[in-house]
Design an enzyme around this catalytic site. Structure first.
Site, PDB file in Angstrom:
ATOM      1  NE  ARG A  51       7.765 -25.874 -49.532  1.00  0.00           N
ATOM      2  CZ  ARG A  51       8.193 -27.063 -49.819  1.00  0.00           C
ATOM      3  NH1 ARG A  51       9.436 -27.259 -50.145  1.00  0.00           N
ATOM      4  NH2 ARG A  51       7.379 -28.086 -49.772  1.00  0.00           N
ATOM      5  CE  LYS A 148       1.835 -37.727 -32.909  1.00  0.00           C
ATOM      6  NZ  LYS A 148       0.946 -38.809 -32.533  1.00  0.00           N
ATOM      7  CG  ASP A 177       3.145 -36.446 -25.664  1.00  0.00           C
ATOM      8  OD1 ASP A 177       1.918 -36.293 -25.729  1.00  0.00           O
ATOM      9  OD2 ASP A 177       3.703 -37.542 -25.839  1.00  0.00           O
ATOM     10  CG  HIS A 178      -1.469 -33.209 -28.209  1.00  0.00           C
ATOM     11  ND1 HIS A 178      -0.925 -33.952 -29.217  1.00  0.00           N
ATOM     12  CD2 HIS A 178      -2.703 -33.689 -28.010  1.00  0.00           C
ATOM     13  CE1 HIS A 178      -1.807 -34.856 -29.598  1.00  0.00           C
ATOM     14  NE2 HIS A 178      -2.896 -34.723 -28.882  1.00  0.00           N
ATOM     15  CE  LYS A 182      -5.401 -35.446 -24.974  1.00  0.00           C
ATOM     16  NZ  LYS A 182      -6.565 -34.942 -25.685  1.00  0.00           N
ATOM     17  CD  GLU A 216      -6.049 -42.313 -32.972  1.00  0.00           C
ATOM     18  OE1 GLU A 216      -6.107 -41.183 -33.451  1.00  0.00           O
ATOM     19  OE2 GLU A 216      -5.105 -43.098 -33.156  1.00  0.00           O
ATOM     20  CG  ASP A 235       1.134 -42.002 -34.925  1.00  0.00           C
ATOM     21  OD1 ASP A 235       1.755 -40.951 -35.147  1.00  0.00           O
ATOM     22  OD2 ASP A 235      -0.113 -42.085 -34.993  1.00  0.00           O
ATOM     23  CG  HIS A 240       0.446 -39.393 -27.605  1.00  0.00           C
ATOM     24  ND1 HIS A 240       1.021 -38.159 -27.458  1.00  0.00           N
ATOM     25  CD2 HIS A 240       0.029 -39.453 -28.892  1.00  0.00           C
ATOM     26  CE1 HIS A 240       0.949 -37.501 -28.605  1.00  0.00           C
ATOM     27  NE2 HIS A 240       0.369 -38.273 -29.497  1.00  0.00           N
ATOM     28  CE  LYS A 331      -4.078 -43.928 -36.299  1.00  0.00           C
ATOM     29  NZ  LYS A 331      -4.372 -42.555 -35.881  1.00  0.00           N
TER      30      LYS A 331
END
Ligand code: NAD
Length: 482
Positions: A51, A148, A177-178, A182, A216, A235, A240, A331
């Site tokens: 935009r 997602k 879904d990346h 892989k 992570e 998340d 995943h 996390k």
């Protein structure tokens, strides 16, 4: 070893949100790398749409900047960058407005494969799909790509599926879904279905349990307000970890084609037992000297959102009844590491009486770091002095095994699959809904209780309760280590 490159037909890829983070970090660099290996035909074009008012020249400058930031220096050559930038165009367009659509329509050629990548917030998915249809831009060969979050719960996922499937057929919808892009994740299928060695053992008679970990090291600072509405369950687990569970647990499909594979994944999700709150652990990281706590990062001292979750999932079918799948993600853990570990049962009778420790073999599929596969074996500890046993890894790191051949980024493969029209590595609408139905049950269990997430130290391996989840079953987690 040189990678085989399968050429694709000319295409036009429209990236809604073409100036955003995902486009700059992943989509544009992936396309560039595909162009470099010869997979982007000269007629192919990338059209950014967003935009903010911007000229074609200004967008091309943005693309150039993104490539210099996110493509490895060795892969940057002036001629290639120039060629890629020349293939880029831009339209200023508000997803919710009326301007820009006619201009976009004029830029698209009727005889070329069209893909619309919605790299914008999820609230725009429905409106964009609708406008594309109203403006007559959806041809029978058009594809739409979304990523997602695909809903927040079952009801919103259903609503989104409906919005997408009004103008587009399911065969035209590509839900990324990346993780499925892989290399290692696809190797899980090759390992299982192209080798006769493991499949006879791939069941509860021989497998004690499976552990899936996505750890992570970073916290949620910077995206705290988004994350606090989501949490680790929505998340990471719903998408995943669920996809990894499906590929590990599914029956061999009759063919490696999109619906055969996705039918088998769906059967796994439908065979998952509802999970009682006692089979789950939620955690929130607390400051540990270095950094702020989860509650500091989201700016909400009362938050009950989980930054860590561990789950015992049971699959009620003939293959897996009795062999639980333990899922864990969080996390701000010790390190960034993702793996699937298939832990096999111990020998039925040990002939080495001095060895009292249980030593099941484990097959570990490492997604990161250092994608690869390891088989943990028990051997004799070398040297004299009795029959002592020790464990050694049979290790295959892809980077070594493939003699330096570069492992492509998941987005490179997925975007090219969109262009080729191959949906095998994308989630089907019913799969997403089934995963939400299971997830919703867990979330509802938490909401019904009064317990708060258990605190865990930033930089550690998660809350104490997560250890107990396995200890009470006589098992233990593998270490979170890089
Ligand atoms: P971003 O905020 O960096 O970019 C958003 C883009 O959308 C910008 O180009 C902006 O101009 C455009 N935009 C916003 N409102 C618009 C409107 N009304 N009409 C037209 N264009 C509009 O966001 P992002 O990080 O690139 O994420 C985009 C989507 O991808 C989000 O849904 C996000 O959840 C998802 N996602 C992002 C990542 C990532 O690594 N960034 C990873 C996975 C999924």
């Amino acid at each position: 070893m040189v990678a085989r490159v399968i050429p694709v037909e000319p295409f036009e890829l429209v990236i809604f949100g073409g100036t955003g983070d995902l486009a700059r970090r992943k989509i544009l660099p992936s396309l560039y790398r595909r162009m470099k290996v010869g997979q982007m035909p000269p007629e192919a074009r990338v059209i950014g749409a967003a935009r903010g008012k911007m000229t074609r020249k200004a967008f091309q400058a943005l693309v150039q900047e993104a490539l210099s930031e996110f493509v490895a220096e060795a892969d940057q050559t002036e001629a290639d960058i120039q060629r890629f930038v020349e293939a880029c165009d831009f339209v200023t367009l508000d997803a919710l407005g009326t301007g820009g659509w006619a201009e976009l329509g004029k830029k698209l050629r009727p005889d070329v494969t069209r893909a619309f990548y919605l790299s914008v917030g999820p609230s725009l998915f429905g409106p964009l799909a609708q406008r594309l249809s109203e403006r007559g831009l959806v041809t029978p060969e058009s594809r739409i790509v979304v990523e997602k979050p695909l809903g927040h719960d079952l009801a919103s996922a259903r609503a989104l599926n409906k919005e997408l499937s009004t103008p587009f057929d399911e065969r035209q919808i590509y839900r990324i879904d990346h993780y499925l892009g892989k290399e290692t994740v696809q190797n899980l299928m090759a390992l299982r279905f192209a080798n006769a060695l493991f499949e006879p053992l791939w069941n509860a008679r021989h497998v004690d349990h499976v552990q899936i970990t996505v750890a992570e090291s970073i916290g949620v600072a910077g995206r705290g307000s988004y994350y606090d509405k989501s949490g680790a369950m929505r998340d990471m687990v719903q998408n995943h970890l669920m996809q990894l569970l499906c590929l590990t647990a599914m029956e061999p499909p009759a063919r490696f084609d999109p619906d055969a594979v996705r039918d088998e994944k769906l059967k796994v999700i439908r065979a998952l037992d509802p999970v009682a709150p006692g089979n789950t652990v939620r955690g929130q990281y607390r400051a540990n000297g270095v950094d702020g706590s989860y509650l500091d990062h989201v700016g909400n001292p009362d938050s009950r959102t989980e930054s860590f979750v561990a789950i015992r999932a049971d699959i009620s079918n003939w293959r897996w009844a009795g062999a639980p799948f333990y899922l864990r993600t969080g996390k701000r853990l010790r390190t960034r590491m993702s793996e699937i570990a298939i832990v096999f049962k111990d020998v039925p009778h040990s002939i080495f009486p001095e060895v009292d420790e249980k030593r099941g073999n484990a097959l570990v599929i490492r997604l990161q770091p250092d994608e690869g596969i390891t088989l943990r074996m028990t051997i004799k500890d070398p040297g004299p002095g009795g029959m002592r046993l020790t464990e050694v890894p049979l290790d295959m790191t892809f980077a070594d095994a493939l003699e330096g051949q570069e492992v492509a980024d998941a987005y490179e493969r997925l975007i090219m699959d969109v262009i080729r029209g191959n949906q095998t590595l994308f989630m089907r609408g019913d799969e997403v809904e089934a995963a939400w139905a299971w997830t919703d049950g867990i979330l509802a269990g938490w909401e019904a209780g009064s317990a708060r997430p258990s605190p865990y130290d930033a930089g550690g391996s998660g809350p104490e309760d997560a250890l107990l989840l396995l200890h009470r079953d006589g098992r233990r987690w593998r270490e979170i280590e890089g």
